[in-house]
Design a protein around this motif. Structure first.
Motif, mmCIF file in Angstrom:
data_model
loop_
_atom_site.group_PDB
_atom_site.id
_atom_site.type_symbol
_atom_site.label_atom_id
_atom_site.label_comp_id
_atom_site.label_asym_id
_atom_site.label_seq_id
_atom_site.Cartn_x
_atom_site.Cartn_y
_atom_site.Cartn_z
ATOM 1 N N UNK A 149 16.908 -26.294 -54.620
ATOM 2 C CA UNK A 149 16.685 -25.027 -55.306
ATOM 3 C C UNK A 149 15.255 -24.557 -55.026
ATOM 4 N N UNK A 195 14.111 -10.540 -55.583
ATOM 5 C CA UNK A 195 13.909 -9.733 -54.379
ATOM 6 C C UNK A 195 14.508 -8.347 -54.548
ATOM 7 N N UNK A 201 21.642 -23.278 -62.713
ATOM 8 C CA UNK A 201 21.295 -22.388 -61.598
ATOM 9 C C UNK A 201 22.198 -22.607 -60.383
ATOM 10 N N UNK A 204 19.402 -21.421 -54.705
ATOM 11 C CA UNK A 204 19.503 -21.130 -56.136
ATOM 12 C C UNK A 204 18.094 -20.926 -56.701
ATOM 13 N N UNK A 205 17.926 -19.902 -57.512
ATOM 14 C CA UNK A 205 16.588 -19.555 -58.005
ATOM 15 C C UNK A 205 16.067 -18.294 -57.332
ATOM 16 N N UNK A 206 16.746 -17.857 -56.269
ATOM 17 C CA UNK A 206 16.421 -16.563 -55.660
ATOM 18 C C UNK A 206 17.522 -15.595 -56.064
ATOM 19 N N UNK A 207 17.143 -14.513 -56.704
ATOM 20 C CA UNK A 207 18.116 -13.509 -57.122
ATOM 21 C C UNK A 207 17.554 -12.136 -56.771
ATOM 22 N N UNK A 256 13.748 -13.733 -67.750
ATOM 23 C CA UNK A 256 13.357 -14.902 -66.978
ATOM 24 C C UNK A 256 12.309 -15.717 -67.718
ATOM 25 N N UNK A 257 12.418 -17.035 -67.546
ATOM 26 C CA UNK A 257 11.522 -17.985 -68.179
ATOM 27 C C UNK A 257 10.864 -18.781 -67.053
ATOM 28 N N UNK A 289 11.775 -18.733 -60.186
ATOM 29 C CA UNK A 289 12.704 -17.610 -60.004
ATOM 30 C C UNK A 289 11.995 -16.549 -59.169
ATOM 31 N N UNK A 297 15.502 -21.234 -66.615
ATOM 32 C CA UNK A 297 15.277 -20.082 -65.727
ATOM 33 C C UNK A 297 15.322 -18.755 -66.503
ATOM 34 N N UNK A 298 16.192 -18.714 -67.537
ATOM 35 C CA UNK A 298 16.269 -17.533 -68.405
ATOM 36 C C UNK A 298 16.249 -17.970 -69.862
ATOM 37 N N UNK A 356 23.480 -14.533 -57.482
ATOM 38 C CA UNK A 356 22.433 -13.807 -56.746
ATOM 39 C C UNK A 356 22.363 -12.347 -57.184
#
Lengths: 103, 486
Positions: free
Chosen positions: B251, B273, A40, B147-150, B166-167, B270, A1-2, A55
């Motif tokens: 997720x 928001x 995650x 998870x995966x929403x930030x 982010x990847x 990802x 994710x990162x 979050x």
């Protein structure tokens, strides 16, 4: 994710997450180190058991709650990673337990 | 600057306690100390800068162009503070600020509950400045807890403090200057963004332009346009979004959106928001400061006077926690609040206070030009503030759905506090930070009254969780022991 940028060359900080060995960098918070390691999900909810991950990253949302060295309910995004930390997924509501030395 | 690394290192008493080490807190501390005020700055983060200048003196980011010159401006504030005689307690949580009552041993001092490395302590201060800043507005859409929403701010923090980008499949969604700033920073840092889904209502263009001709003279205009041009040139910006949904089982793996009545889906790992920032008012609310509803910024903000003093004597509120005005304004507001405190502490006279404040007020007036354009233009749509989908979680902590909130209003819960008692909404660890505004606006919508009338949660200390073990280990005063002695 990162992924980490090449200029982020801080000293490596080893830690474990649910028993798995991982490495963060100096300056990482616990939540940042977990994201960098591809994690995650770091807790499940007390009400529904649904998985959650970091979050807001700034101490507002409490979705990054983890157990660190036996202490539950730590905000991963506010705690600096320290070498050898044993971090665990916080599953549901933490159980009350006596601290070491308590009678 | 004297860094406090252990709970024992605090003094028992300070002239002025400042909560928050962002631009307002840092500027206030440096100026107050220069007037001979004994200051302690209490901050939750490990290094000074707040969110806007997060990790500005410790970031691993070396290519200055990624974060932009506005970010690096924070170095000066931190250096000034580091060179001052202020005490500075990083990684310190403030969980209570209480005023002494006439007759008890506190006198008119404040008692401040703090925790540092798992130990708590009660400090005393004559004056308090809250510089608690802002947080991102709740963005309650279906699936926003996956998870995966930030938040976009979260990704920016990861970039600033740890050099993380982010990847994988990345989508940004929402409205507001910060969304575009983060998009630009992530592009510069090499992230590949699939799309930016802009939820700014089309009608905002017209209302913003007609309401605020002053924007043409604003310092934000050129900066904002350059940012918009860069983002539009380098990524797929999809405007006019009317509905958003984060989808996935355990997720996030997809984001669905609606535009002109058509539904589209994008694979996504990802989703970031953002729909603006709102004042952090948990501490000022718990202290009992009066707050007003701001109908343009769509948030509650504390009532403050010309010196940023709140309605509680001895408590000033500076920076974005007094209403969103941006980082540069925050520093000026902090300095004005510090002059007010130094005057009340009798370190400076009224003449010097007013003289020193004059250029700061001029600076604030300049920075305020065009701010209203940003507020009106980026006003988030009602669809993203008052969720219509029944299953959308409003309270993330206690997992209370929009359906439950609406049904509870029908049962007669006329305000957020009744809502809390009926449903546990707002009773989890975040203490309403991510549901409070949504609940106020949902009740407002259902009852057809004003948000001011509906009000907000009545927050109570501790405003951040503190363990029973920490409370139990607090040293007891003679008064406290007498109060429980039989």
């Amino acid at each position: 994710m990162f992924r980490r940028l090449p200029e982020a060359t801080g000293a490596p900080i080893p830690f474990t997450f649910d028993g798995r060995e991982m490495v963060g960098r100096r300056g990482d918070t616990v939540a940042a180190a977990l994201l960098a390691a591809g994690i995650s999900v770091c807790r499940t909810m007390a009400v529904s058991g649904a998985p959650r991950g970091p979050y807001c990253m700034m101490g507002v949302c409490f979705d990054c709650l983890v157990t660190i060295d036996g202490a539950a309910n730590r905000q991963g995004c506010l705690v600096l990673l320290v070498e050898g930390m044993r971090i665990k997924t916080q599953a549901g509501a933490p159980q009350a337990q006596a601290e070491e030395g308590a009678t | 600057m004297k860094t406090i690394a252990a709970i024992e290192a605090f003094a028992d008493r300070y002239d002025l306690a400042i909560v928050g080490a962002g631009p307002a807190g840092l500027a206030a501390a440096s100026l107050a100390v220069a007037h001979g005020v004994d200051v302690v700055v209490l901050d939750e983060n490990a290094s000074p800068g707040g969110q806007i200048y997060r990790a500005v003196t410790s970031t691993p980011m070396t290519r200055r162009e990624i974060l932009g010159e506005d970010y690096w401006r924070g170095v000066e504030l931190v250096q000034e503070f580091s060179g001052s005689a202020s005490s500075y307690a990083p990684s310190t949580t403030v969980w209570n600020v209480a005023r002494g009552l006439d007759g008890d041993s506190l006198g008119r001092d404040f008692e401040i509950g703090v925790s540092l490395r798992g130990k708590a302590r009660l400090l005393r201060a004559k004056e308090v400045i809250l510089a608690t800043g802002a947080q991102e507005r709740p963005f309650p859409i279906p699936g926003w807890t996956l998870p995966g929403v930030m938040t976009a701010g979260a990704a920016q923090i990861a970039l600033k403090s740890s050099g993380l980008v982010p990847d994988g499949h990345l989508v940004l969604a929402g409205t507001g200057p910060l969304l575009y700033l983060v998009a630009a920073q992530l592009i510069e840092a090499g992230a590949s963004i699939r799309a930016l889904l802009d939820t700014t209502p089309r009608a905002n263009w017209m209302s913003a332009l007609t309401a605020t001709p002053g924007f043409l003279a604003s310092p934000y205009l050129a900066k904002g346009l350059a940012l918009l041009r860069m983002v539009h040139r380098r990524l797929d910006v999809v405007g006019g979004i009317t509905a958003l949904r984060a989808e996935g089982q355990k997720r996030l793996n997809r984001v669905a959106f609606e535009r002109a009545g058509r539904r589209t889906e994008l694979d996504c790992d990802l989703l970031l928001l953002h729909q603006g920032i709102v004042p952090s008012i948990n501490l000022s609310n718990a202290i009992g400061c009066a707050h007003d509803w701001d109908d343009v910024q769509l948030a509650f903000r504390p009532q403050v006077d010309a010196w940023f003093a709140s309605t509680v004597q001895g408590v000033a509120i500076a920076g974005d926690s007094a209403g969103i005005a941006g980082g540069e304004s925050a520093a000026a507001r902090g300095r004005i609040a510090a002059l007010g405190a130094a005057f009340r502490l009798e370190r400076i006279g009224a003449g010097q206070r007013d003289r020193d404040a004059a250029p700061l007020r001029a600076e604030l007036a300049l920075l305020a030009r065009g701010r209203r354009f940003l507020d009106v233009f980026h006003r988030p749509a009602k669809a993203f503030r008052v969720p219509s989908d029944d299953a959308t979680l409003v309270c993330r902590c206690e997992e209370v759905s929009a359906k439950t909130i609406r049904e509870t209003v029908m049962l007669g819960a006329c305000g957020p506090n009744q809502m809390k008692a009926f449903t546990r909404c707002g009773m989890g660890p975040c203490q309403g930070r991510l549901c409070g505004l949504t609940v106020t606006e949902m009740i407002t919508d259902a009852r057809a009254v004003s948000p001011a009338e509906v009000g907000y949660y009545r927050l109570r200390p501790p405003v951040k969780p503190v363990t029973l073990a920490e409370i139990a280990a607090l040293p007891q005063t003679a008064d406290a022991e007498k109060a429980v002695a039989r």
